[in-house]
Design an enzyme around this catalytic site. Structure first.
Site, PDB file in Angstrom:
ATOM      1  N   GLY A  14       7.948  30.772  61.551  1.00 62.31           N
ATOM      2  CA  GLY A  14       7.576  29.830  61.677  1.00 62.31           C
ATOM      3  C   GLY A  14       6.510  29.919  60.991  1.00 62.31           C
ATOM      4  N   SER A  15       6.120  30.268  59.897  1.00 58.93           N
ATOM      5  CA  SER A  15       5.137  30.544  58.745  1.00 58.93           C
ATOM      6  C   SER A  15       4.464  28.674  58.691  1.00 58.93           C
ATOM      7  CB  SER A  15       4.937  31.500  57.905  1.00 58.93           C
ATOM      8  OG  SER A  15       5.717  31.524  57.114  1.00 58.93           O
ATOM      9  N   ASN A  16       5.678  28.355  57.936  1.00 56.85           N
ATOM     10  CA  ASN A  16       5.272  27.127  58.143  1.00 56.85           C
ATOM     11  C   ASN A  16       5.231  25.921  58.688  1.00 56.85           C
ATOM     12  OD1 ASN A  16       6.049  26.278  54.596  1.00 56.85           O
ATOM     13  ND2 ASN A  16       7.790  28.305  55.058  1.00 56.85           N
ATOM     14  N   LEU A  87      17.995  26.450  60.458  1.00 54.48           N
ATOM     15  CA  LEU A  87      19.487  27.584  60.528  1.00 54.48           C
ATOM     16  C   LEU A  87      20.885  25.863  60.960  1.00 54.48           C
ATOM     17  CD1 LEU A  87      19.129  31.392  60.449  1.00 54.48           C
ATOM     18  CD2 LEU A  87      18.243  29.820  59.180  1.00 54.48           C
ATOM     19  N   LEU A  89      23.046  23.224  60.742  1.00 51.10           N
ATOM     20  CA  LEU A  89      22.887  22.409  59.779  1.00 51.10           C
ATOM     21  C   LEU A  89      23.095  20.689  60.816  1.00 51.10           C
ATOM     22  CD1 LEU A  89      24.928  20.978  57.358  1.00 51.10           C
ATOM     23  CD2 LEU A  89      26.436  20.750  59.167  1.00 51.10           C
ATOM     24  N   ASN A 104      13.047  18.344  54.094  1.00 47.64           N
ATOM     25  CA  ASN A 104      13.670  19.993  54.554  1.00 47.64           C
ATOM     26  C   ASN A 104      13.004  21.150  52.960  1.00 47.64           C
ATOM     27  OD1 ASN A 104      14.440  22.996  55.777  1.00 47.64           O
ATOM     28  ND2 ASN A 104      16.438  22.771  53.422  1.00 47.64           N
ATOM     29  N   HIS A 106      13.257  24.504  50.463  1.00 51.14           N
ATOM     30  CA  HIS A 106      14.826  25.434  50.051  1.00 51.14           C
ATOM     31  C   HIS A 106      13.158  26.337  49.449  1.00 51.14           C
ATOM     32  CE1 HIS A 106      18.127  27.550  49.699  1.00 51.14           C
ATOM     33  NE2 HIS A 106      17.236  27.861  48.320  1.00 51.14           N
ATOM     34  N   ASP A 147      21.067  21.583  52.153  1.00 52.22           N
ATOM     35  CA  ASP A 147      20.561  21.549  50.944  1.00 52.22           C
ATOM     36  C   ASP A 147      20.494  21.030  49.721  1.00 52.22           C
ATOM     37  OD1 ASP A 147      18.960  24.177  51.926  1.00 52.22           O
ATOM     38  OD2 ASP A 147      20.772  24.720  51.232  1.00 52.22           O
ATOM     39  N   GLU A 176       5.305  27.223  49.056  1.00 51.34           N
ATOM     40  CA  GLU A 176       5.569  26.957  50.516  1.00 51.34           C
ATOM     41  C   GLU A 176       4.247  26.715  51.372  1.00 51.34           C
ATOM     42  OE1 GLU A 176       9.746  28.891  51.600  1.00 51.34           O
ATOM     43  OE2 GLU A 176       8.625  29.052  52.649  1.00 51.34           O
TER      44      GLU A 176
HETATM   45  C1  GRF Z   1      10.812  29.096  54.172  1.00 54.30           C
HETATM   46  O1  GRF Z   1      10.945  30.530  52.949  1.00 54.30           O
HETATM   47  C2  GRF Z   1      11.149  28.024  54.057  1.00 54.30           C
HETATM   48  O2  GRF Z   1      11.638  28.065  52.781  1.00 54.30           O
HETATM   49  C3  GRF Z   1      13.032  28.621  54.322  1.00 54.30           C
HETATM   50  O3  GRF Z   1      12.663  28.989  55.969  1.00 54.30           O
HETATM   51  C4  GRF Z   1      11.817  29.564  55.988  1.00 54.30           C
HETATM   52  C5  GRF Z   1      11.335  30.166  56.325  1.00 54.30           C
HETATM   53  O4  GRF Z   1       9.894  30.609  56.382  1.00 54.30           O
HETATM   54  N1  GRF Z   1      13.728  26.694  54.843  1.00 54.30           N
HETATM   55  P1  GRF Z   1       8.657  30.238  58.305  1.00 54.30           P
HETATM   56  O5  GRF Z   1       9.659  30.486  59.458  1.00 54.30           O
HETATM   57  O6  GRF Z   1       7.824  28.873  58.183  1.00 54.30           O
HETATM   58  O7  GRF Z   1       8.153  31.712  57.371  1.00 54.30           O
END
Ligand code: GRF
Length: 194
Positions: A14-16, A87, A89, A104, A106, A147, A176
């Site tokens: 969940g870093s994003n 993860l 679909l 999304n 990627h 994707d 990201e």
């Molecule tokens: C990221 O690399 C994103 O591009 C991909 O999954 C990863 C998620 O990373 N879809 P995080 O859990 O947000 O750190």
């Protein structure tokens, strides 16, 4: 005008998700209203709790249940969905409801290195194995296939000869964290006037 509400779908660290939460904190127009995860063990749950964002654990069978998901997303008035390391679909009924309102991220330059099984370190390892001189990120709309939705934005990063998958993942992650919040905001603000 009503605030627009985001749901973040995430299965892992969940870093994003965290960057999105920080980015929209105090924003008068946009709010992260819900985190959806398919795993009760996902670290993103702790992050949701620490930041007072409601979360919901939705397994594969609940995710494919139209009335369950529709009620959940309506309950939180969700206008826009960001998949950030989700993860599973996304089922067609959600793709339809959130047409052009679900994106999304990627961690590579699609159409290369995408599709089922291409997540996390697998992606970066595939880039290294293929000898590509650059990688990057792709932000795209979500359709019924992994994707494959329309690309919105890409940013590149150089792959150095001495990079391994781990090093590359750090460089890609920087992109990201910078671009996902920016583009989410841009797309949602555009949506407000449609
Ligand atoms: C990221 O690399 C994103 O591009 C991909 O999954 C990863 C998620 O990373 N879809 P995080 O859990 O947000 O750190």
């Amino acid at each position: 005008m009503n605030k627009k509400k985001i749901a973040i779908f995430a299965s892992g660290t969940g870093s994003n998700a965290l960057q999105l939460i920080k980015h929209f904190k105090g924003n008068p127009n946009i709010q992260v209203a819900l985190i959806v995860t398919n795993s009760s063990k996902a670290p993103v749950i702790k992050l949701a709790q620490e930041n007072d964002v409601p979360f919901s654990v939705v397994n594969k069978s609940l995710l494919s249940n139209n009335s369950y998901m529709t009620s959940l997303l309506n309950l939180y008035d969700v206008d826009f969905i960001v998949l950030a390391g989700f993860l599973l679909l996304v089922p067609p009924f959600l793709v339809k409801i959130y047409n052009q309102k679900m994106i999304n991220i990627h961690p590579a330059l699609l159409p290369k290195h995408g599709g089922k099984g291409m997540f996390g370190m697998n992606v970066h390892q595939a880039v290294i194995n293929s000898g590509d001189s650059e990688s990057g990120i792709t932000i795209h709309y979500v359709n019924e296939m992994y994707d494959k939705g329309k690309v919105i934005f890409q940013a590149n990063v150089k792959v150095d000869k001495k990079d391994n998958a781990e090093k590359l993942s750090k460089k890609v992650q920087e992109l990201e964290h910078k671009y996902l919040p920016e583009w989410s905001e841009k797309l949602i603000m555009q949506m407000r006037y449609i």
